[in-house]
Design a protein around this motif. Structure first.
Motif, short mmCIF file in Angstrom:
data_model
loop_
_atom_site.label_atom_id
_atom_site.label_comp_id
_atom_site.label_asym_id
_atom_site.label_seq_id
_atom_site.Cartn_x
_atom_site.Cartn_y
_atom_site.Cartn_z
N TYR A 1 0.83 -1.18 0.00
CA TYR A 1 0.00 0.00 0.00
C TYR A 1 0.88 1.24 0.00
O TYR A 1 2.00 1.23 0.50
N SER A 2 0.33 2.33 -0.52
CA SER A 2 1.01 3.61 -0.44
C SER A 2 -0.06 4.68 -0.23
O SER A 2 -1.23 4.48 -0.52
N ALA A 3 0.39 5.80 0.29
CA ALA A 3 -0.53 6.90 0.56
C ALA A 3 0.19 8.21 0.38
O ALA A 3 1.41 8.29 0.53
N ILE A 4 -0.56 9.23 0.04
CA ILE A 4 -0.03 10.58 -0.04
C ILE A 4 -0.73 11.41 1.02
O ILE A 4 -1.97 11.42 1.10
N TYR A 5 0.07 12.07 1.83
CA TYR A 5 -0.48 12.92 2.88
C TYR A 5 -0.33 14.37 2.45
O TYR A 5 0.74 14.80 2.08
N GLY A 6 -1.42 15.10 2.49
CA GLY A 6 -1.38 16.52 2.17
C GLY A 6 -2.15 17.31 3.20
O GLY A 6 -3.13 16.84 3.77
N THR A 7 -1.67 18.52 3.47
CA THR A 7 -2.37 19.38 4.41
C THR A 7 -2.20 20.82 3.99
O THR A 7 -1.20 21.19 3.35
N ALA A 8 -3.17 21.65 4.32
CA ALA A 8 -3.08 23.09 4.08
C ALA A 8 -2.63 23.82 5.33
O ALA A 8 -2.51 25.03 5.34
N ILE A 9 -2.36 23.07 6.39
CA ILE A 9 -1.95 23.67 7.66
C ILE A 9 -0.44 23.51 7.81
O ILE A 9 0.06 22.40 7.94
N PRO A 10 0.31 24.64 7.79
CA PRO A 10 1.77 24.52 7.95
C PRO A 10 2.14 24.21 9.39
O PRO A 10 1.40 24.48 10.32
N GLY A 11 3.30 23.60 9.56
CA GLY A 11 3.81 23.31 10.89
C GLY A 11 4.16 21.85 11.03
O GLY A 11 4.13 21.07 10.08
N ASN A 12 4.49 21.46 12.24
CA ASN A 12 4.82 20.07 12.53
C ASN A 12 3.54 19.25 12.62
O ASN A 12 2.58 19.65 13.28
N GLN A 13 3.55 18.12 11.95
CA GLN A 13 2.38 17.25 11.91
C GLN A 13 2.78 15.87 12.40
O GLN A 13 3.91 15.43 12.19
N THR A 14 1.84 15.19 13.05
CA THR A 14 2.03 13.81 13.45
C THR A 14 1.03 12.97 12.68
O THR A 14 -0.17 13.22 12.74
N VAL A 15 1.55 11.99 11.94
CA VAL A 15 0.69 11.13 11.12
C VAL A 15 0.78 9.72 11.69
O VAL A 15 1.86 9.20 11.94
N LYS A 16 -0.40 9.13 11.91
CA LYS A 16 -0.48 7.75 12.39
C LYS A 16 -1.46 7.03 11.48
O LYS A 16 -2.58 7.48 11.28
N ILE A 17 -1.04 5.93 10.92
CA ILE A 17 -1.88 5.19 9.98
C ILE A 17 -2.38 3.93 10.66
O ILE A 17 -1.61 3.14 11.20
N CYS A 18 -3.70 3.79 10.62
CA CYS A 18 -4.32 2.63 11.26
C CYS A 18 -5.15 1.85 10.23
O CYS A 18 -5.68 2.43 9.29
N ALA A 19 -5.25 0.55 10.44
CA ALA A 19 -6.06 -0.31 9.58
C ALA A 19 -6.76 -1.33 10.44
O ALA A 19 -6.25 -1.76 11.47
N ASN A 20 -7.96 -1.70 10.00
CA ASN A 20 -8.65 -2.79 10.69
C ASN A 20 -9.13 -3.79 9.65
O ASN A 20 -9.27 -3.47 8.48
N ASP A 21 -9.36 -5.01 10.11
CA ASP A 21 -9.79 -6.04 9.18
C ASP A 21 -11.21 -6.48 9.53
O ASP A 21 -11.85 -5.95 10.43
N THR A 22 -11.69 -7.48 8.81
CA THR A 22 -13.07 -7.95 9.00
C THR A 22 -13.29 -8.65 10.33
O THR A 22 -14.42 -8.86 10.75
N ARG A 23 -12.24 -9.01 11.03
CA ARG A 23 -12.38 -9.66 12.33
C ARG A 23 -12.30 -8.65 13.48
O ARG A 23 -12.28 -9.04 14.64
N GLY A 24 -12.19 -7.36 13.12
CA GLY A 24 -12.15 -6.35 14.16
C GLY A 24 -10.77 -6.09 14.72
O GLY A 24 -10.64 -5.40 15.74
N LEU A 25 -9.74 -6.65 14.11
CA LEU A 25 -8.38 -6.38 14.56
C LEU A 25 -7.93 -5.02 14.01
O LEU A 25 -8.13 -4.71 12.84
N THR A 26 -7.33 -4.23 14.87
CA THR A 26 -6.85 -2.91 14.48
C THR A 26 -5.36 -2.82 14.80
O THR A 26 -4.93 -3.18 15.89
#
Length: 167
Positions: A1-26
């Motif tokens: 998988y790949s993703a592009i992160y974009g924001t209009a808010i300048p400054g330091n950002q914290t990005v956390k990527i989460c995924a869950n599956d059909t069994r409810g695991l996150t």
């Protein structure tokens, strides 16, 4: 998988990527820290701090090839970059302006110009200015001027028009 992160808010950002599956695991990634910037700085640097010029007389000028770099030292790309060289009287530059459509952050481009100092230029210190103008990622317009010092040295020149000199 790949993703592009974009924001209009300048400054330091914290990005956390989460995924869950059909069994409810996150599951989530560790936080990723990024700096988002809508503006940058374009400056000019030279291979020397100043240029010392000698042998300028009433009859003789002098030309120099000046190597310079246009640098993006900020945190985002710049577009529509225009560099204009402004000179004191008795100085000319060919070419005296440059254009660049895009300059990415932390990149630079090298150029040269030929600066000529006219005959009869008086001794002294002269500044030649490189002014960069550009459009930032946030669409604002910015400019910055860098200067190179030219020191024209005194060059006494004695012309004797008499055929014979008697002391």
């Amino acid at each position: 998988y790949s993703a592009i992160y974009g924001t209009a808010i300048p400054g330091n950002q914290t990005v956390k990527i989460c995924a869950n599956d059909t069994r409810g695991l996150t599951r989530c990634t560790d936080p990723i820290y990024v700096l988002a910037s809508g503006t940058t700085l374009i400056n000019t640097t030279f291979g020397v701090n100043k240029t010392v010029v000698d042998n300028i007389t009433l009859d003789n000028g002098k030309s120099f090839i000046i190597n310079f770099a246009t640098n993006n030292t900020g945190y985002s790309r710049a577009t529509n970059i225009v560099t204009n060289i402004t000179l004191p009287n008795n100085f000319t530059a060919v070419p005296n302006n440059y254009t660049l459509s895009l300059l990415y952050k932390s990149n630079s481009i090298s150029n040269i110009t030929n600066i000529t100092i006219a005959p009869g230029t008086l001794p002294g210190n002269y500044l030649v200015n490189w002014t960069n103008s550009w459009r930032n990622l946030d669409s604002s317009i910015a400019n910055y001027t860098s200067s190179l010092l030219f020191e024209v040295l005194s060059n006494p020149w004695l012309t004797i028009t008499e055929n014979n000199v008697t002391l």
